[in-house]
Design a protein around this motif. Structure first.
Motif, short mmCIF file in Angstrom:
data_model
loop_
_atom_site.label_atom_id
_atom_site.label_comp_id
_atom_site.label_asym_id
_atom_site.label_seq_id
_atom_site.Cartn_x
_atom_site.Cartn_y
_atom_site.Cartn_z
N ILE A 164 -3.24 -26.35 20.45
CA ILE A 164 -2.51 -25.08 20.40
C ILE A 164 -2.47 -24.44 21.79
O ILE A 164 -1.42 -23.96 22.24
CB ILE A 164 -3.15 -24.14 19.37
CG1 ILE A 164 -2.91 -24.67 17.96
CG2 ILE A 164 -2.62 -22.71 19.52
CD1 ILE A 164 -3.78 -24.02 16.90
N GLU A 165 -3.60 -24.44 22.47
CA GLU A 165 -3.66 -23.85 23.81
C GLU A 165 -2.68 -24.57 24.75
O GLU A 165 -1.93 -23.94 25.49
CB GLU A 165 -5.08 -23.92 24.37
CG GLU A 165 -5.18 -23.35 25.77
CD GLU A 165 -6.50 -23.64 26.43
OE1 GLU A 165 -6.80 -22.97 27.43
OE2 GLU A 165 -7.24 -24.55 25.99
N ALA A 166 -2.68 -25.90 24.71
CA ALA A 166 -1.79 -26.68 25.58
C ALA A 166 -0.32 -26.38 25.26
O ALA A 166 0.50 -26.25 26.17
CB ALA A 166 -2.07 -28.17 25.42
N ALA A 222 4.85 -21.26 27.92
CA ALA A 222 4.85 -20.26 29.00
C ALA A 222 5.52 -20.82 30.25
O ALA A 222 6.31 -20.13 30.90
CB ALA A 222 3.42 -19.81 29.30
N ALA A 223 5.20 -22.06 30.57
CA ALA A 223 5.77 -22.68 31.77
C ALA A 223 7.28 -22.86 31.66
O ALA A 223 7.99 -22.77 32.66
CB ALA A 223 5.09 -24.02 32.03
N GLU A 260 4.57 -14.00 29.52
CA GLU A 260 3.30 -13.27 29.49
C GLU A 260 2.69 -13.30 28.09
O GLU A 260 1.47 -13.44 27.94
CB GLU A 260 3.52 -11.82 29.93
CG GLU A 260 2.25 -11.03 30.08
CD GLU A 260 1.33 -11.55 31.17
OE1 GLU A 260 0.11 -11.38 31.03
OE2 GLU A 260 1.81 -12.16 32.14
N THR A 261 3.51 -13.20 27.07
CA THR A 261 3.01 -13.28 25.69
C THR A 261 2.37 -14.64 25.41
O THR A 261 1.29 -14.72 24.83
CB THR A 261 4.15 -13.01 24.69
OG1 THR A 261 4.67 -11.70 24.93
CG2 THR A 261 3.67 -13.10 23.26
N GLU A 317 -4.79 -17.51 26.43
CA GLU A 317 -6.10 -16.99 26.84
C GLU A 317 -6.95 -16.65 25.62
O GLU A 317 -8.15 -16.96 25.58
CB GLU A 317 -5.93 -15.74 27.70
CG GLU A 317 -5.42 -16.01 29.09
CD GLU A 317 -5.12 -14.73 29.87
OE1 GLU A 317 -5.54 -13.64 29.43
OE2 GLU A 317 -4.47 -14.84 30.92
N ARG A 318 -6.34 -16.04 24.62
CA ARG A 318 -7.08 -15.71 23.39
C ARG A 318 -7.53 -16.98 22.68
O ARG A 318 -8.64 -17.05 22.16
CB ARG A 318 -6.20 -14.87 22.46
CG ARG A 318 -5.99 -13.47 22.95
CD ARG A 318 -5.22 -12.64 21.93
NE ARG A 318 -4.75 -11.42 22.55
CZ ARG A 318 -3.50 -11.01 22.55
NH1 ARG A 318 -2.57 -11.70 21.92
NH2 ARG A 318 -3.16 -9.89 23.14
N THR A 319 -6.64 -17.96 22.65
CA THR A 319 -6.99 -19.24 22.02
C THR A 319 -8.16 -19.89 22.75
O THR A 319 -9.08 -20.41 22.11
CB THR A 319 -5.76 -20.18 22.01
OG1 THR A 319 -4.69 -19.53 21.32
CG2 THR A 319 -6.08 -21.50 21.33
N LYS A 320 -8.14 -19.84 24.07
CA LYS A 320 -9.23 -20.40 24.87
C LYS A 320 -10.55 -19.67 24.57
O LYS A 320 -11.61 -20.31 24.47
CB LYS A 320 -8.90 -20.31 26.36
CG LYS A 320 -9.93 -20.92 27.27
CD LYS A 320 -10.03 -22.40 27.07
CE LYS A 320 -10.91 -23.04 28.13
NZ LYS A 320 -11.04 -24.48 27.90
N ALA A 321 -10.49 -18.36 24.41
CA ALA A 321 -11.70 -17.59 24.10
C ALA A 321 -12.27 -18.00 22.74
O ALA A 321 -13.49 -18.18 22.59
CB ALA A 321 -11.39 -16.09 24.11
#
Length: 68
Positions: A17-19, A25-26, A35-36, A42-46
């Motif tokens: 999901i993070e990837a 985003a890219a 940005e969203t 970032e939230r997923t990584k946390a």
């Protein structure tokens, strides 16, 4: 399926999901959308980091849950 296997499967899913979010985003040309996606990644990584910590804690406390 053991608890350890389920947690490992969750970690793999979160990494995917993070990837995907970072890829979106890219590829996004709209800055607000980009940005969203980045904030979501970032939230997923946390969450991923917290579950990794919890997995280690489970394995230390309950050896039968260790991944084989």
């Amino acid at each position: 399926m053991s608890v350890g296997s389920q947690v490992q499967g969750t970690l793999v899913s979160l990494q995917s999901i993070e990837a995907t979010l970072l890829t979106f985003a890219a590829k996004s040309s709209d800055e607000e959308t980009k940005e969203t996606f980045l904030k979501s990644a970032e939230r997923t990584k946390a969450v991923l980091n917290e579950i990794q910590k919890r997995k280690m804690q489970i394995e230390n406390e309950e050896p039968q849950y260790q991944q084989e």
